[in-house]
Design a protein around this motif. Structure first.
Motif, PDB file in Angstrom:
ATOM      1  N   GLN A  89       5.405  -4.292  11.494  1.00  0.00           N
ATOM      2  CA  GLN A  89       5.556  -5.651  10.984  1.00  0.00           C
ATOM      3  C   GLN A  89       4.469  -6.537  11.582  1.00  0.00           C
ATOM      4  N   GLY A  90       3.756  -7.244  10.725  1.00  0.00           N
ATOM      5  CA  GLY A  90       2.673  -8.111  11.174  1.00  0.00           C
ATOM      6  C   GLY A  90       1.296  -7.513  10.999  1.00  0.00           C
ATOM      7  N   ASP A  91       1.202  -6.189  10.815  1.00  0.00           N
ATOM      8  CA  ASP A  91      -0.095  -5.563  10.571  1.00  0.00           C
ATOM      9  C   ASP A  91      -0.676  -6.062   9.244  1.00  0.00           C
ATOM     10  N   ILE A  92      -1.980  -6.196   9.220  1.00  0.00           N
ATOM     11  CA  ILE A  92      -2.678  -6.451   7.956  1.00  0.00           C
ATOM     12  C   ILE A  92      -3.252  -5.118   7.504  1.00  0.00           C
ATOM     13  N   PHE A  93      -2.714  -4.596   6.410  1.00  0.00           N
ATOM     14  CA  PHE A  93      -3.148  -3.270   5.999  1.00  0.00           C
ATOM     15  C   PHE A  93      -3.753  -3.276   4.604  1.00  0.00           C
ATOM     16  N   ILE A  94      -4.486  -2.211   4.334  1.00  0.00           N
ATOM     17  CA  ILE A  94      -5.197  -2.042   3.067  1.00  0.00           C
ATOM     18  C   ILE A  94      -4.571  -0.856   2.350  1.00  0.00           C
ATOM     19  N   PHE A  95      -4.305  -1.017   1.063  1.00  0.00           N
ATOM     20  CA  PHE A  95      -3.620   0.036   0.331  1.00  0.00           C
ATOM     21  C   PHE A  95      -4.033   0.023  -1.132  1.00  0.00           C
ATOM     22  N   LYS A  96      -3.752   1.123  -1.788  1.00  0.00           N
ATOM     23  CA  LYS A  96      -3.986   1.208  -3.229  1.00  0.00           C
ATOM     24  C   LYS A  96      -2.871   0.450  -3.942  1.00  0.00           C
ATOM     25  N   TYR A  97      -3.254  -0.383  -4.889  1.00  0.00           N
ATOM     26  CA  TYR A  97      -2.286  -1.175  -5.636  1.00  0.00           C
ATOM     27  C   TYR A  97      -1.387  -0.246  -6.444  1.00  0.00           C
ATOM     28  N   PRO A  98      -0.071  -0.269  -6.226  1.00  0.00           N
ATOM     29  CA  PRO A  98       0.813   0.693  -6.883  1.00  0.00           C
ATOM     30  C   PRO A  98       0.769   0.693  -8.405  1.00  0.00           C
ATOM     31  N   ARG A  99       0.416  -0.437  -9.034  1.00  0.00           N
ATOM     32  CA  ARG A  99       0.432  -0.488 -10.494  1.00  0.00           C
ATOM     33  C   ARG A  99      -0.942  -0.248 -11.126  1.00  0.00           C
ATOM     34  N   ASP A 100      -1.949  -0.032 -10.306  1.00  0.00           N
ATOM     35  CA  ASP A 100      -3.272   0.382 -10.765  1.00  0.00           C
ATOM     36  C   ASP A 100      -4.075   0.765  -9.524  1.00  0.00           C
ATOM     37  N   PRO A 101      -3.994   2.027  -9.096  1.00  0.00           N
ATOM     38  CA  PRO A 101      -4.590   2.443  -7.819  1.00  0.00           C
ATOM     39  C   PRO A 101      -6.096   2.263  -7.710  1.00  0.00           C
ATOM     40  N   ILE A 102      -6.771   1.937  -8.822  1.00  0.00           N
ATOM     41  CA  ILE A 102      -8.205   1.653  -8.736  1.00  0.00           C
ATOM     42  C   ILE A 102      -8.430   0.432  -7.838  1.00  0.00           C
ATOM     43  N   TYR A 103      -7.507  -0.536  -7.896  1.00  0.00           N
ATOM     44  CA  TYR A 103      -7.598  -1.726  -7.064  1.00  0.00           C
ATOM     45  C   TYR A 103      -7.209  -1.391  -5.624  1.00  0.00           C
ATOM     46  N   LYS A 104      -7.876  -2.039  -4.677  1.00  0.00           N
ATOM     47  CA  LYS A 104      -7.491  -1.970  -3.271  1.00  0.00           C
ATOM     48  C   LYS A 104      -6.994  -3.350  -2.852  1.00  0.00           C
ATOM     49  N   TYR A 105      -5.796  -3.408  -2.315  1.00  0.00           N
ATOM     50  CA  TYR A 105      -5.185  -4.672  -1.900  1.00  0.00           C
ATOM     51  C   TYR A 105      -5.148  -4.763  -0.377  1.00  0.00           C
ATOM     52  N   VAL A 106      -5.223  -5.982   0.106  1.00  0.00           N
ATOM     53  CA  VAL A 106      -5.020  -6.236   1.534  1.00  0.00           C
ATOM     54  C   VAL A 106      -3.920  -7.290   1.657  1.00  0.00           C
ATOM     55  N   LYS A 107      -2.871  -6.950   2.392  1.00  0.00           N
ATOM     56  CA  LYS A 107      -1.730  -7.839   2.585  1.00  0.00           C
ATOM     57  C   LYS A 107      -1.210  -7.668   4.009  1.00  0.00           C
ATOM     58  N   ARG A 108      -0.206  -8.477   4.333  1.00  0.00           N
ATOM     59  CA  ARG A 108       0.446  -8.351   5.628  1.00  0.00           C
ATOM     60  C   ARG A 108       1.733  -7.544   5.460  1.00  0.00           C
ATOM     61  N   CYS A 109       1.942  -6.604   6.357  1.00  0.00           N
ATOM     62  CA  CYS A 109       3.178  -5.844   6.367  1.00  0.00           C
ATOM     63  C   CYS A 109       4.278  -6.735   6.947  1.00  0.00           C
ATOM     64  N   VAL A 110       5.270  -7.042   6.122  1.00  0.00           N
ATOM     65  CA  VAL A 110       6.339  -7.952   6.533  1.00  0.00           C
ATOM     66  C   VAL A 110       7.626  -7.199   6.874  1.00  0.00           C
ATOM     67  N   ALA A 111       7.866  -6.086   6.205  1.00  0.00           N
ATOM     68  CA  ALA A 111       9.066  -5.298   6.492  1.00  0.00           C
ATOM     69  C   ALA A 111       8.722  -3.816   6.406  1.00  0.00           C
ATOM     70  N   ILE A 112       9.382  -3.021   7.240  1.00  0.00           N
ATOM     71  CA  ILE A 112       9.095  -1.596   7.340  1.00  0.00           C
ATOM     72  C   ILE A 112      10.276  -0.791   6.786  1.00  0.00           C
ATOM     73  N   PRO A 113      10.131   0.540   6.677  1.00  0.00           N
ATOM     74  CA  PRO A 113      11.199   1.353   6.085  1.00  0.00           C
ATOM     75  C   PRO A 113      12.559   1.127   6.739  1.00  0.00           C
ATOM     76  N   GLY A 114      13.567   0.959   5.888  1.00  0.00           N
ATOM     77  CA  GLY A 114      14.929   0.765   6.378  1.00  0.00           C
ATOM     78  C   GLY A 114      15.323  -0.678   6.597  1.00  0.00           C
ATOM     79  N   ASP A 115      14.348  -1.594   6.558  1.00  0.00           N
ATOM     80  CA  ASP A 115      14.646  -3.019   6.751  1.00  0.00           C
ATOM     81  C   ASP A 115      15.313  -3.607   5.510  1.00  0.00           C
ATOM     82  N   ASN A 116      16.048  -4.692   5.733  1.00  0.00           N
ATOM     83  CA  ASN A 116      16.563  -5.526   4.650  1.00  0.00           C
ATOM     84  C   ASN A 116      15.793  -6.835   4.656  1.00  0.00           C
ATOM     85  N   ILE A 117      15.383  -7.285   3.484  1.00  0.00           N
ATOM     86  CA  ILE A 117      14.590  -8.513   3.409  1.00  0.00           C
ATOM     87  C   ILE A 117      15.159  -9.439   2.341  1.00  0.00           C
ATOM     88  N   ARG A 118      15.123 -10.722   2.615  1.00  0.00           N
ATOM     89  CA  ARG A 118      15.520 -11.742   1.646  1.00  0.00           C
ATOM     90  C   ARG A 118      14.705 -12.996   1.938  1.00  0.00           C
TER      91      ARG A 118
END
Length: 342
Positions: A89-118
């Motif tokens: 949580q808090g990392d800024i990571f780079i990933f392939k955009y799930p709806r078009d992997p040609i794009y590379k996105y950079v965002k902040r990781c806000v929640a990790i596996p198993g978390d609940n978010i609202r």
């Protein structure tokens, strides 16, 4: 003549070796990225050049060979080496955009596996603990009312970008029991991201599910023909399509096996929740769902260069005209060089 030929061959061999070394470093250790949008402002600005580590989360071999920045190519098997850390949580990571992997996105990781978010009144809560807006984060638009249901979100009736109902982040090993209450708009994208095939079969009609969104492909290619491949004209369909009704999923086949033969599904990989620091101008997990671990490329480390893309007039004109340099390399941009991202 033989001496000249031998020298030429040696030079070619050295050049090829250098190119291979650079390529291997690019796909396994570090890679450079340029940020074309303002979704992470003011942490990362439009026009920032980032250096990303492919090492921290585990080096991976290439999974696709083709022409860069296009979809002209083919997938190949890949492996990921042991990682030094998991995305946190808090990392800024780079990933392939799930709806078009040609794009590379950079965002902040806000929640990790198993978390609940609202999200309530723009405040993000992870496991009922508020995750504060990052120091350089911001809002740039009017707050939406809590009663407004935003159709663009990845789950229907979830609320809107400022008031988002509770959702759980899937993790490897999660077991989903398949029955009449299964939320297929939530589960089916996970099944597809895990590498399974899914389709709707009704009579002679067969529609194949895909996570590739024609709107995103159109954004990249600018060709209307992509839409003809999707429902109702074509045979592709997205799990989040508003044309689907809950009753349609009774005709679902997964890996060619009809739905009534499935009793449960076990998640094969971890998933993450990504958001932009510029909360009102970020196409993120609120709109397209979870980031599969297999799509994560690396961690953003440092801004090593920065130019003002809004004033960009073209590389040749700007670099050949010293009077235009000030529009591209402002004092603020110069100060950003060497900025460590946290």
């Amino acid at each position: 003549m033989n001496t000249k030929l031998s020298k030429t061959l040696n030079e070619i061999r050295s050049l090829v070796t250098l190119i291979l070394i650079i390529f291997l470093l690019k796909v396994t250790i570090v890679e450079a990225y340029i940020v074309p949008t303002g979704s992470m402002e003011n942490t990362i600005m439009t026009g920032d050049f980032l250096l990303g580590s492919r090492f921290n989360y585990g080096m991976r071999t290439p999974d696709w060979i083709g022409i860069p920045y296009t979809d002209k190519g083919f997938n190949i098997p890949h492996i990921r080496f042991p990682r030094f850390k998991k995305p946190e949580q808090g990392d800024i990571f780079i990933f392939k955009y799930p709806r078009d992997p040609i794009y590379k996105y950079v965002k902040r990781c806000v929640a990790i596996p198993g978390d609940n978010i609202r999200i309530e009144n723009r405040k993000v809560f992870v496991n009922d603990i508020e995750y504060p807006l990052p120091n350089n984060g911001k809002f740039v638009a009017e707050k939406l009312p809590p009663v407004y249901n935003q159709r663009e979100l990845f789950l229907p009736d979830q609320g809107n970008k400022d008031f988002f109902k509770l959702v759980r982040i899937p993790q490897k090993g999660d077991i989903f029991h398949i029955n009449d209450t299964t939320d297929w708009r939530y589960l089916l994208p996970i099944i597809l991201a895990d590498g399974h095939r899914a389709s709707l079969k009704s009579g002679e009609k067969i529609f194949t599910f895909t996570l590739i969104d024609p709107n995103d492909v159109f954004r990249r290619k600018g060709t209307q023909s992509i839409f003809s491949k999707y429902f109702p004209q074509g045979n592709y369909i997205n799990p989040w399509s508003w044309s689907l009704t809950e009753s349609d999923f009774q005709f679902l086949y997964i890996d060619g096996i009809p739905l009534n033969n499935w009793k449960e599904y076990i998640v094969k990989q971890d998933y993450y929740w990504a958001m932009g620091d510029n909360r009102d101008d970020s196409l993120d997990s609120r709109f397209w769902g979870f980031v599969p671990f297999d799509y994560i490329l690396g961690e953003a480390l440092i801004t090593y260069f920065s130019i003002d893309l809004y004033n960009w007039r073209g590389v040749k004109e700007s670099l050949l005209n010293p009077l235009a340099w000030g529009e591209l390399f402002t004092l603020d941009r110069i100060k950003r060089i060497g900025t460590v991202l946290k």
